[in-house]
Design a protein around this motif. Structure first.
Motif, PDB file in Angstrom:
ATOM      1  N   ILE A 204       0.855  -1.326  -0.198  1.00  0.00           N
ATOM      2  CA  ILE A 204      -0.030   0.155  -0.108  1.00  0.00           C
ATOM      3  C   ILE A 204       0.983   1.363   0.023  1.00  0.00           C
ATOM      4  CG2 ILE A 204      -1.920  -1.089   1.291  1.00  0.00           C
ATOM      5  CD1 ILE A 204      -0.942   0.134   3.658  1.00  0.00           C
ATOM      6  N   ASP A 205       2.095   1.473  -0.547  1.00  0.00           N
ATOM      7  CA  ASP A 205       2.799   2.197  -0.568  1.00  0.00           C
ATOM      8  C   ASP A 205       2.425   3.412  -1.245  1.00  0.00           C
ATOM      9  OD1 ASP A 205       4.974   4.037  -0.650  1.00  0.00           O
ATOM     10  OD2 ASP A 205       6.595   2.744  -1.086  1.00  0.00           O
ATOM     11  N   PRO A 206       2.082   4.596  -0.892  1.00  0.00           N
ATOM     12  CA  PRO A 206       1.659   5.727  -1.570  1.00  0.00           C
ATOM     13  C   PRO A 206       2.302   6.632  -2.186  1.00  0.00           C
ATOM     14  CG  PRO A 206       1.968   6.446   0.712  1.00  0.00           C
ATOM     15  CD  PRO A 206       2.410   4.864   0.445  1.00  0.00           C
ATOM     16  N   HIS A 207       3.781   6.528  -2.374  1.00  0.00           N
ATOM     17  CA  HIS A 207       4.722   7.168  -2.893  1.00  0.00           C
ATOM     18  C   HIS A 207       5.312   6.455  -4.035  1.00  0.00           C
ATOM     19  CE1 HIS A 207       4.572   8.796   1.335  1.00  0.00           C
ATOM     20  NE2 HIS A 207       4.450  10.032   0.718  1.00  0.00           N
ATOM     21  N   ILE A 208       5.862   7.381  -4.896  1.00  0.00           N
ATOM     22  CA  ILE A 208       6.920   6.876  -5.821  1.00  0.00           C
ATOM     23  C   ILE A 208       8.157   7.988  -5.787  1.00  0.00           C
ATOM     24  CG2 ILE A 208       5.208   5.744  -7.486  1.00  0.00           C
ATOM     25  CD1 ILE A 208       5.018   7.848  -9.216  1.00  0.00           C
ATOM     26  N   GLY A 209       9.222   7.500  -6.550  1.00  0.00           N
ATOM     27  CA  GLY A 209      10.384   8.376  -6.457  1.00  0.00           C
ATOM     28  C   GLY A 209      10.170   9.526  -7.763  1.00  0.00           C
ATOM     29  N   PRO A 210      10.892  10.546  -7.881  1.00  0.00           N
ATOM     30  CA  PRO A 210      10.476  11.490  -8.693  1.00  0.00           C
ATOM     31  C   PRO A 210      11.110  10.815 -10.054  1.00  0.00           C
ATOM     32  CG  PRO A 210      11.979  12.364  -6.822  1.00  0.00           C
ATOM     33  CD  PRO A 210      11.620  10.796  -6.450  1.00  0.00           C
ATOM     34  N   ALA A 211      11.725   9.984 -10.350  1.00  0.00           N
ATOM     35  CA  ALA A 211      12.135   9.337 -11.657  1.00  0.00           C
ATOM     36  C   ALA A 211      10.799   8.522 -12.102  1.00  0.00           C
ATOM     37  CB  ALA A 211      13.288   8.433 -11.527  1.00  0.00           C
ATOM     38  N   ALA A 212      10.244   7.977 -11.168  1.00  0.00           N
ATOM     39  CA  ALA A 212       8.911   7.264 -11.527  1.00  0.00           C
ATOM     40  C   ALA A 212       7.969   8.180 -11.868  1.00  0.00           C
ATOM     41  CB  ALA A 212       8.485   6.203 -10.549  1.00  0.00           C
ATOM     42  N   ALA A 213       7.688   9.361 -11.337  1.00  0.00           N
ATOM     43  CA  ALA A 213       6.732  10.216 -11.855  1.00  0.00           C
ATOM     44  C   ALA A 213       7.201  10.821 -13.071  1.00  0.00           C
ATOM     45  CB  ALA A 213       6.731  11.422 -10.829  1.00  0.00           C
ATOM     46  N   ARG A 214       8.200  11.207 -13.190  1.00  0.00           N
ATOM     47  CA  ARG A 214       8.840  11.975 -14.343  1.00  0.00           C
ATOM     48  C   ARG A 214       8.601  11.229 -15.556  1.00  0.00           C
ATOM     49  NH1 ARG A 214      13.081  13.405 -12.071  1.00  0.00           N
ATOM     50  NH2 ARG A 214      14.485  11.528 -12.887  1.00  0.00           N
ATOM     51  N   VAL A 215       8.770   9.894 -15.789  1.00  0.00           N
ATOM     52  CA  VAL A 215       8.719   9.005 -16.831  1.00  0.00           C
ATOM     53  C   VAL A 215       6.875   9.069 -17.211  1.00  0.00           C
ATOM     54  CG1 VAL A 215       8.084   6.690 -15.644  1.00  0.00           C
ATOM     55  CG2 VAL A 215       9.503   6.833 -17.860  1.00  0.00           C
ATOM     56  N   GLN A 216       6.226   9.465 -16.316  1.00  0.00           N
ATOM     57  CA  GLN A 216       4.775   9.383 -16.605  1.00  0.00           C
ATOM     58  C   GLN A 216       4.201  10.835 -17.134  1.00  0.00           C
ATOM     59  OE1 GLN A 216       2.105   7.069 -13.905  1.00  0.00           O
ATOM     60  NE2 GLN A 216       4.077   6.820 -12.606  1.00  0.00           N
ATOM     61  N   VAL A 217       5.165  11.880 -17.243  1.00  0.00           N
ATOM     62  CA  VAL A 217       4.732  13.159 -17.428  1.00  0.00           C
ATOM     63  C   VAL A 217       4.074  13.521 -18.614  1.00  0.00           C
ATOM     64  CG1 VAL A 217       5.380  15.579 -17.730  1.00  0.00           C
ATOM     65  CG2 VAL A 217       6.090  14.402 -15.514  1.00  0.00           C
ATOM     66  N   ALA A 218       4.780  12.723 -19.725  1.00  0.00           N
ATOM     67  CA  ALA A 218       4.346  12.986 -20.917  1.00  0.00           C
ATOM     68  C   ALA A 218       2.970  12.417 -21.385  1.00  0.00           C
ATOM     69  CB  ALA A 218       5.539  12.413 -22.144  1.00  0.00           C
ATOM     70  N   ARG A 219       2.836  11.216 -20.826  1.00  0.00           N
ATOM     71  CA  ARG A 219       1.357  10.593 -21.134  1.00  0.00           C
ATOM     72  C   ARG A 219       0.347  11.377 -20.440  1.00  0.00           C
ATOM     73  NH1 ARG A 219      -0.728   7.646 -17.329  1.00  0.00           N
ATOM     74  NH2 ARG A 219       1.082   7.131 -16.181  1.00  0.00           N
ATOM     75  N   VAL A 220       0.388  11.796 -19.317  1.00  0.00           N
ATOM     76  CA  VAL A 220      -0.581  12.451 -18.297  1.00  0.00           C
ATOM     77  C   VAL A 220      -0.875  13.788 -19.065  1.00  0.00           C
ATOM     78  CG1 VAL A 220      -0.954  13.384 -16.309  1.00  0.00           C
ATOM     79  CG2 VAL A 220       0.009  11.255 -16.221  1.00  0.00           C
ATOM     80  N   ALA A 221       0.459  14.516 -19.539  1.00  0.00           N
ATOM     81  CA  ALA A 221       0.015  15.676 -20.184  1.00  0.00           C
ATOM     82  C   ALA A 221      -0.640  15.872 -21.357  1.00  0.00           C
ATOM     83  CB  ALA A 221       1.535  16.436 -20.381  1.00  0.00           C
ATOM     84  N   ALA A 222      -0.456  14.592 -22.181  1.00  0.00           N
ATOM     85  CA  ALA A 222      -0.947  14.416 -23.537  1.00  0.00           C
ATOM     86  C   ALA A 222      -2.764  14.000 -23.259  1.00  0.00           C
ATOM     87  CB  ALA A 222      -0.362  13.408 -24.285  1.00  0.00           C
ATOM     88  N   ALA A 223      -2.826  13.199 -22.114  1.00  0.00           N
ATOM     89  CA  ALA A 223      -4.196  12.683 -22.102  1.00  0.00           C
ATOM     90  C   ALA A 223      -5.029  13.964 -21.498  1.00  0.00           C
ATOM     91  CB  ALA A 223      -4.121  11.734 -21.031  1.00  0.00           C
ATOM     92  N   ARG A 224      -4.332  14.983 -20.649  1.00  0.00           N
ATOM     93  CA  ARG A 224      -5.211  16.092 -20.205  1.00  0.00           C
ATOM     94  C   ARG A 224      -5.082  17.184 -21.071  1.00  0.00           C
ATOM     95  NH1 ARG A 224      -6.539  15.951 -14.565  1.00  0.00           N
ATOM     96  NH2 ARG A 224      -6.126  13.767 -13.563  1.00  0.00           N
ATOM     97  N   GLY A 225      -4.353  17.066 -22.182  1.00  0.00           N
ATOM     98  CA  GLY A 225      -4.088  18.542 -23.096  1.00  0.00           C
ATOM     99  C   GLY A 225      -3.582  19.549 -22.344  1.00  0.00           C
ATOM    100  N   LEU A 226      -2.296  19.220 -21.614  1.00  0.00           N
ATOM    101  CA  LEU A 226      -1.439  20.195 -20.901  1.00  0.00           C
ATOM    102  C   LEU A 226      -0.271  20.377 -21.320  1.00  0.00           C
ATOM    103  CD1 LEU A 226      -2.665  19.405 -16.981  1.00  0.00           C
ATOM    104  CD2 LEU A 226      -3.473  21.305 -18.403  1.00  0.00           C
ATOM    105  N   ASP A 227       0.366  21.351 -21.261  1.00  0.00           N
ATOM    106  CA  ASP A 227       1.664  21.430 -21.464  1.00  0.00           C
ATOM    107  C   ASP A 227       2.618  20.605 -20.535  1.00  0.00           C
ATOM    108  OD1 ASP A 227       4.525  22.121 -21.848  1.00  0.00           O
ATOM    109  OD2 ASP A 227       4.228  24.442 -21.799  1.00  0.00           O
ATOM    110  N   PRO A 228       3.646  19.733 -20.875  1.00  0.00           N
ATOM    111  CA  PRO A 228       4.279  18.890 -20.224  1.00  0.00           C
ATOM    112  C   PRO A 228       5.162  19.627 -19.056  1.00  0.00           C
ATOM    113  CG  PRO A 228       4.428  18.058 -22.296  1.00  0.00           C
ATOM    114  CD  PRO A 228       3.686  19.485 -22.314  1.00  0.00           C
TER     115      PRO A 228
END
Length: 201
Positions: free
Chosen positions: A134-158
């Motif tokens: 139930i670990d609620p955290h990820i490291g900055p690298a694990a978040a960074r690798v997801q930025v492009a996908r999330v930004a594209a799905a939401r129509g936001l600037d990465p």
């Protein structure tokens, strides 16, 4: 002649019961009430479970990971317990287990395809389960690798999404203990708030 207390069992029963009662009230009830009261005063949010709200509704705890499905969300570490706090557990497979190695290899390829990166660039924590499940955290690298996908799905600037990741990155505790980390639920709630703000403009 000096009188000594009776050593008969009946004569010892009353003081023994009295001591047991006092110990129970002080160490059992009194300590629990004092610790609970101090906790509520000094750490009110933590004493209530570090609960997070959205629109006045409790959506989770900052201490408990939960699954997110869909390209619009950052995802946490995988869980062998289904993110169930009542069934906390790891995978219980040794590092040399062939089944675990095959599972990790398949997960690495799947995540690389999902995030549009090379397999070697997938952080290990996105393909390995945490010990608690139930670990609620990820490291900055694990978040960074997801930025492009999330930004594209939401129509936001990465860059805006990465700025949110940076804002929600916590350093080591007291600057010494642990590693930098990002709370996935808090980050996703901040994403929702930003998307709603953009929609209202």
């Amino acid at each position: 002649m000096t009188a000594f207390p009776s050593s008969h069992p009946a004569g010892l029963l009353r003081p023994a019961l009295g001591l047991a009662l006092v110990t129970l009230l002080v160490a059992g009830l009194g300590y629990a009430l004092l610790a609970t009261g101090l906790g509520r005063v000094l750490f009110p949010a933590q004493a209530q479970g570090s609960l997070l709200e959205r629109d006045g509704r409790i959506v989770g705890s900052a201490l408990v990971g939960q699954p997110f499905a869909g390209a619009r969300w950052f995802v946490p570490r995988p869980s062998a317990a289904g993110y169930d706090p009542m069934a906390m557990a790891g995978s219980n497979l040794s590092r040399g287990n062939p089944a675990l190695r095959a599972e990790i290899a398949a997960a690495r390829q799947a995540i690389a395809a999902r995030e549009g990166v090379a397999a070697v660039d997938v952080p290990d924590e996105l393909i390995t389960r945490s010990g608690s499940g139930i670990d609620p955290h990820i490291g900055p690298a694990a978040a960074r690798v997801q930025v492009a996908r999330v930004a594209a799905a939401r129509g936001l600037d990465p860059a805006r999404v990465q700025a949110l990741v940076d804002a929600h990155t916590q350093g080591p505790t007291f600057g010494l203990f642990g590693a930098a980390r990002v709370n996935v639920l808090s980050l996703n709630l901040a994403l929702d708030a930003q998307s709603q703000g953009d929609g209202a403009q």
